[in-house]
Structure formats: structure tokens, C-alpha cells
Design a protein around this motif. Structure first.
Motif, short mmCIF file in Angstrom:
data_model
loop_
_atom_site.label_atom_id
_atom_site.label_comp_id
_atom_site.label_asym_id
_atom_site.label_seq_id
_atom_site.Cartn_x
_atom_site.Cartn_y
_atom_site.Cartn_z
N GLU A 1 -6.71 17.13 -40.87
CA GLU A 1 -6.25 17.29 -42.24
C GLU A 1 -6.05 15.94 -42.92
O GLU A 1 -6.42 15.76 -44.08
CB GLU A 1 -4.95 18.11 -42.28
CG GLU A 1 -5.24 19.58 -42.00
CD GLU A 1 -4.01 20.45 -42.08
OE1 GLU A 1 -2.94 20.01 -41.61
OE2 GLU A 1 -4.13 21.58 -42.59
N ALA A 2 -5.49 15.00 -42.16
CA ALA A 2 -5.33 13.65 -42.71
C ALA A 2 -6.70 13.03 -42.95
O ALA A 2 -6.92 12.36 -43.97
CB ALA A 2 -4.50 12.78 -41.76
N ALA A 3 -7.63 13.26 -42.03
CA ALA A 3 -8.97 12.70 -42.18
C ALA A 3 -9.63 13.23 -43.46
O ALA A 3 -10.23 12.49 -44.23
CB ALA A 3 -9.83 13.05 -40.97
N GLU A 4 -9.45 14.52 -43.67
CA GLU A 4 -10.02 15.15 -44.86
C GLU A 4 -9.40 14.55 -46.12
O GLU A 4 -10.09 14.31 -47.11
CB GLU A 4 -9.73 16.65 -44.79
CG GLU A 4 -10.78 17.51 -45.42
CD GLU A 4 -10.50 18.99 -45.20
OE1 GLU A 4 -9.40 19.34 -44.73
OE2 GLU A 4 -11.40 19.77 -45.50
N ALA A 5 -8.11 14.29 -46.05
CA ALA A 5 -7.42 13.72 -47.22
C ALA A 5 -7.92 12.32 -47.53
O ALA A 5 -7.81 11.86 -48.67
CB ALA A 5 -5.91 13.72 -46.99
N CYS B 1 -10.89 10.08 -36.01
CA CYS B 1 -9.82 10.46 -36.94
C CYS B 1 -9.73 11.98 -37.05
O CYS B 1 -8.65 12.56 -37.05
CB CYS B 1 -10.07 9.89 -38.33
SG CYS B 1 -9.82 8.12 -38.40
N ASP C 1 -8.11 13.44 -34.05
CA ASP C 1 -6.67 13.20 -33.96
C ASP C 1 -5.89 13.97 -35.03
O ASP C 1 -4.77 14.42 -34.77
CB ASP C 1 -6.38 11.71 -34.08
CG ASP C 1 -6.88 10.96 -32.86
OD1 ASP C 1 -7.17 11.62 -31.85
OD2 ASP C 1 -7.00 9.73 -32.93
N ASP C 2 -6.43 14.09 -36.24
CA ASP C 2 -5.69 14.76 -37.32
C ASP C 2 -6.69 15.08 -38.43
O ASP C 2 -6.90 14.28 -39.34
CB ASP C 2 -4.59 13.82 -37.85
CG ASP C 2 -3.71 14.50 -38.88
OD1 ASP C 2 -4.09 15.57 -39.39
OD2 ASP C 2 -2.63 13.94 -39.17
N ALA D 1 -14.87 8.11 -38.01
CA ALA D 1 -14.52 9.37 -38.67
C ALA D 1 -14.26 10.47 -37.64
O ALA D 1 -13.28 11.21 -37.74
CB ALA D 1 -15.65 9.79 -39.62
#
Ligand SMILES: Nc1ncnc2c1ncn2[C@@H]1O[C@H](COP(=O)(O)OP(=O)(O)OP(=O)(O)O)[C@@H](O)[C@H]1O
Ligand SMILES: [Mg+2]
Lengths: 242, 314
Positions: free
Chosen positions: B190-194, B184, B187-188, B181
Motif C-alpha cells: 500500500e505504501a509502495a502504491e502511494a 517495496c 514489504d508494504d 519497486a
């Protein structure tokens, strides 16, 4: 019955700058609902609020009549929501399979559930199965979008929020994505589609919301707009294309 | 078919690992400077722990020394003023470090250089606060001596254990859900949160972990030197060396900070001996050259050049 509904929400990113101002949306189960509007209207912001990435300062959000205002994203995924952001969201250094497994993050350590979900997605997208060990960053734009769509499907959602899924794709690939979204709808999935391609959005959807400057400008079924569409969107179409 | 090359590699790694542990465990009974080895283990620990926050999350805490400094003081005060046994005082220091990390936690909302600067200011503020406490509590600018507790062999083994535990934690982290986690998010986010990853909770966990270790290391080091004062406990060199050693070896890998700390610590020592006056300048030139030629650190560069070694080194 509405599957998902926002009632008069105010949303901001920082401090007092309100991006969504008293915005509402009513998403009917099993339908495709489109959200259109000029750049900066707040379409993406509305999706983020529905998906729990931003918390409304005012107003409420309901999912199957349950008040989910302020619920966290992982709870909403568990309830049956999926989302694809506007910006590319694959992890380019991870493999296709690793990306898909991230989509199953909320399954925690339930390996059998994860591998079952993976097989379902691979069956749907043979191209992903054949590239499962490739780095996601090596896929073409269309394949990356497929990966994002597949990754969202891994939790078997009831409602899919799609933020401009075809924006950066070649027309022929965009058509493929649209036909895929149509398949999902035919299977009974509820879809919320933000799109710049107004014509396509109209063809796809059962109900349309027009957003402007963070508020509802108009809404109606496809028939409602049939005649008056031009008038309603002409003004922002104009300033959109300058 | 059995992959003999991979098997052989694993065997070599295990032999090196066991030999290193046996050697480090025997140092107090060997005719070598155990203080020299003590500090080598101290820097391995500090660099590895720094790697948890910077390598795994991308937060650059310029005030990293605050945790170490607090650890030295809490240990010294609980032992000398409140009569706690040293091991208990060191554990309390670890708890205090975690508490401090929670106090600093709101700054995790800041990103990049803003976080670094604010964290640096927090460390400065803590130093001023401690230096200005009444002398009968924290010793003022003279500090506190712990010579009555001086037991170099015990403190050596404490550091030995802390180093092993720290390396184990980093290894465990790198293969755990939290580690995945964190990478991720780095690295990104917002994508991780999504994906449903709880971004702020993961960051907070890494932050608390990265605070716990240097606080305990500070406590053990205070015990080992038997004297502390505000200048050494809150020296910028602690932060700088942790950063440089970890970066030199390669961030985000397990072995990177270890290799970096060992190499740079020995190099640092040689430079001090050879260039008593210009040592800082020579060290600085070295660091600049290394950053220019090995931007990913030693281990990072090796795994880039020979990706098959990643399984062994990273
Ligand atoms: N991360 C952010 N931080 C601060 N402000 C933002 C952020 N994202 C968007 N905004 C602002 O919010 C407003 C609405 O943005 P949003 O992205 O929701 O619009 P949109 O309708 O999706 O536009 P587009 O068609 O360009 O995607 C804009 O004024 C934008 O500047
Ligand atoms: Mg948008």
C-alpha cells in the motif's frame, strides 16, 4: 474554482459492498478542507479514491476541471497530488534518504531533479538531513511522520491529502505537525485533512465535511458550524466514545 | 584511504567467479560426470529464477513446475512433430512459458496461501491436459523421445549459458528500479502504491521473468535427457527442490540460491548414494533442521551475523 472535486462517487473494496455511497466533496484551492466523521465513515476511503488508489464504481472526480476518474496514482502525483496514508507508510528497513527517494519515484532516473528535491526537503526538515543515513525504523514516531510529510513534499505538490497525521502522536508532537500544516497552507498549499481530533480540525480548516456511513452528512465553513456543530456531531460522538 | 579489505574481498569474489566459469566451461572435456554438473547448473538456474518470484515479490508458486513442464513439452513437440531445430524449439518454449504466465496472471490478485494453492491446481490441470492430448501430438503417457537430437555437449553449454544469463538477470534486477519497486511492494504494497509505483505491472513483470527461465531450462533439460513424459515433466519434486534450494541458500539475495543449490544438490546426491531406501526421509529431516536453525538461509544467516559481508554476498 475547485482544485479537486468528487461528484457523487460510489466506492467499494470488494464486490458489491459499497463503502462510499454517493459521496461528494469540493476542495477549494489554497484552503484547508477537513473531513470528519465517526470510525468507519469512509474518510480514508474517500482520500484513497481521490488519490487514485481506489476506482469509483459510479460518479466522477475532477482536478482543475479535468476528469481524472480512474486515473492512476502515478499520473495524479505528476499532476500535483500528494498523500499520506493513515497507517505508517515509511519503509523501516530503508534509510531516511532512501525513503525520500521513493517519494520521488515518478521522477524516474532524473538524478539532478531527485537530488534537488532532496535538498529542498532537507532544508525544510533539518532533522531528516541529520539522520539521512539512519534506518527509518529507528526514528521516533514524530520523526517518522515528518519523514512521511517530507516524502510527499518532494514532488512539490499542489494539494496534500493527509489521513489522520497526528493520530498516534503525543500531543506536543501533534501540535508541531499541525503548525507545520498551517505553514503549508500559508504558503498557498491546498490541504485535505482527515482528523479524529475535531477541535483541532475545526481550528485548522476553512471548510468542513462531515461524513457518516459513507455519505455526506453535513458540510460548511467554520462559521456555518459555529453554533450547530454540537448537534450535528453529537450522535456519532456518542457512539464513538462508548 | 583505500579500503583494502573491501578491495581484497572483491578480488577474491572475482577470482572465484572466473575460476568457476572456466571450470564449468571445461567440464565436458574433463574426466568428470558432465551430467552431474549439468544438473547442478540446472538447479542453480531453477532456484535463482524461483528467487525472482518468491524472494522479490513474496508470491509462492507451488505450481512452479508448470513452466518447466510446458518448456519440456513445447520443445519436444516443436522438434519431433513440427520439425523445428532444437534451439528454435527451446526459444519457442520460453515464449510459451511467458504466454502461460499471462494466462495465470489473474491469479496474482490472490495472496499468500491462496495464490500458492491455485497455482498448484493450475499446474495439475496443465499436466492432465497435456497427458490427455492425442498421442500423435504429445505422446500421451509414454511421452516423447528426442534421442535423434541427443547432443550432450551442446545441451550442456546451453544450460551453462542459461545459468550465467539467469544469474546476471537476478543481479541486474536487484539493482534496477524494478527490483527496488518489487522489494517495496513485498514489504508494504500500500505504501509502495502511494509512492506511485505501479504495483500490478511490477508484479506481472517479475512473474513473466520467473516463467521465462524455467521454461527454457525445461527445454534444454528435455534435450539433455532426450526423453520426456508427463510424470517427470510435471513432478512435484521440481517445485519442491526449487523452493528448498532457494530457501536454504537465502531468498532475496543473489548468491543465496546459488550456494543453496550447489550445497543441497551435492548433499542430495550423497544421501541418495548412502541411503538408497530412506533417502527422501533423510533429506526431509535435513531440510527441517536447516529451516529450524537457519530460517534466513545460509547467506541470509551469514549476512546477519556479519553485515559487512552483505556487499559481497547479497
Ligand atoms: N482494505 C479494506 N478492505 C475492505 N474493507 C475496508 C478496507 N478498509 C476499510 N474498509 C471498510 O470501509 C469502511 C470505511 O472505512 P474507512 O477506513 O474509510 O473509514 P474511516 O472513516 O477512515 O475510519 P477511521 O476513523 O477508523 O479511520 C469500513 O466499514 C471499513 O470496514
Ligand atoms: Mg481512516
Amino acid at each position: 474554482m475547485a482544485l479537486l472535486e468528487a461528484r457523487g462517487i460510489d466506492v467499494s473494496y470488494y464486490g458489491d459492498i459499497i463503502v462510499l455511497n454517493d459521496a461528494s466533496i469540493f476542495i477549494e484551492e489554497g484552503q484547508v478542507t477537513a473531513i470528519i466523521g465517526p470510525n468507519g465513515a469512509g474518510k480514508s476511503t474517500l482520500l484513497k479514491a481521490l488519490y487514485g488508489l481506489l476506482k469509483p464504481k459510479k460518479g466522477e472526480i475532477f482536478y482543475r476541471n479535468e476528469n481524472i476518474t480512474g486515473a492512476r496514482t502515478y499520473e495524479l502525483i505528476g499532476k500535483g497530488m500528494a498523500y499520506i496514508p493513515q497507517a505508517r507508510s515509511v519503509f523501516p528497513d530503508l534509510t531516511v534518504e532512501e525513503n525520500l527517494k521513493l517519494g520521488a519515484w515518478i521522477f524516474k532516473r532524473d538524478r539532478s531533479r531527485v537530488s534537488h528535491a532532496l535538498e529542498v526537503v532537507y532544508k525544510r526538515f533539518p532533522v531528516l538531513a541529520s539522520k539521512r543515513n539512519d534506518k527509518a525504523g529507528m526514528l521516533s514516531g514524530g520523526q517518522q511522520k515528518m519523514l512521511e510529510i517530507g516524502r510527499g513534499l518532494i514532488t512539490e505538490p499542489k494539494v496534500y491529502l493527509l489521513d489522520e497525521p497526528t493520530a498516534t502522536l503525543a500531543p506536543i508532537i501533534a501540535r508541531e505537525i499541525y503548525s507545520f500544516v498551517a505553514d503549508l497552507r500559508d504558503e498557498g498549499m491546498t490541504v485535505v485533512l482527515v482528523d479524529q481530533n475535531i477541535r483541532q480540525a475545526f481550528e485548522m480548516s476553512d471548510y468542513i465535511y462531515v461524513l457518516e456511513l459513507g455519505t455526506n452528512k453535513a458540510s460548511g465553513s467554520r462559521k456555518d458550524f459555529a453554533g450547530g456543530l454540537k448537534g450535528i456531531i453529537q450522535d456519532w460522538l456518542d457512539y464513538d466514545t462508548v | 584511504m583505500i579500503d583494502y579489505v573491501a578491495k581484497g574481498r572483491m578480488l577474491i569474489i572475482w577470482v572465484v567467479l572466473v575460476a568457476a566459469i572456466v571450470y564449468l566451461g571445461a567440464v565436458p572435456f574433463l574426466p568428470v560426470s558432465s551430467a552431474f554438473i549439468f544438473y547442478m547448473m540446472f538447479w542453480i538456474t531453477m532456484a535463482s529464477s524461483f528467487n525472482i518470484i518468491y524472494g522479490f515479490t513474496g508470491y509462492l508458486p507451488f505450481g512452479y513446475v508448470a513452466f518447466y513442464g510446458l518448456g519440456t513439452y513445447v520443445t519436444a513437440v516443436f522438434w519431433s512433430r513440427l520439425g523445428f531445430p532444437i534451439p528454435a524449439a527451446i526459444l519457442i518454449a520460453g515464449g510459451a512459458g511467458v504466454l502461460l504466465s499471462l494466462i495465470f496472471a489473474p491469479t496474482l490478485r490472490l495472496r499468500g496461501i491462496y495464490f500458492a494453492i491455485v497455482n498448484f491446481s493450475c499446474a495439475m490441470a496443465l499436466r492432465i491436459l497435456i497427458a490427455n492430448l492425442p498421442e500423435k501430438w504429445a505422446g500421451g503417457s509414454f511421452g516423447i523421445t528426442l534421442s535423434a537430437a541427443y547432443k550432450p555437449r551442446f545441451s550442456y553449454y546451453c544450460m551453462f549459458i542459461l545459468m550465467i544469463v539467469t544469474i546476471f538477470i537476478v543481479w541486474k534486477l536487484s539493482i534496477s528500479r524494478l527490483g527496488i519497486a518489487l522489494r517495496c511492494i513485498r514489504d508494504d504494497y500500500e505504501a509502495a502504491e502511494a509512492m506511485g509505483i505501479d504495483v500490478s505491472m511490477c508484479r506481472l513483470k517479475a512473474w513473466m521473468l520467473a516463467a521465462l527461465i524455467p521454461s527454457i531450462a525445461g527445454g534444454i533439460e528435455a534435450w539433455h535427457t532426450a526423453i520426456i513424459d508427463p510424470d517427470t515433466s510435471f513432478s512435484m519434486m521440481i517445485t519442491t527442490k526449487s523452493i528448498v534450494y532457494a530457501m536454504f541458500g537465502g531468498l532475496g539475495t543473489i548468491t543465496g540460491p546459488i550456494v543453496g543449490a550447489v550445497f543441497m544438490y551435492i548433499l542430495d546426491d550423497l544421501i541418495w548414494a548412502r541411503f538408497p531406501i530412506l533417502n527422501l526421509m533423510v533429506l526431509g529431516i535435513f531440510i527441517v533442521a536447516l529451516v529450524l536453525f537457519f530460517p534466513r538461509g545460509i547467506v541470509g544467516s551469514i549476512t546477519r551475523w556479519k553485515p559487512t559481508l552483505r556487499a559481497v554476498l547479497a
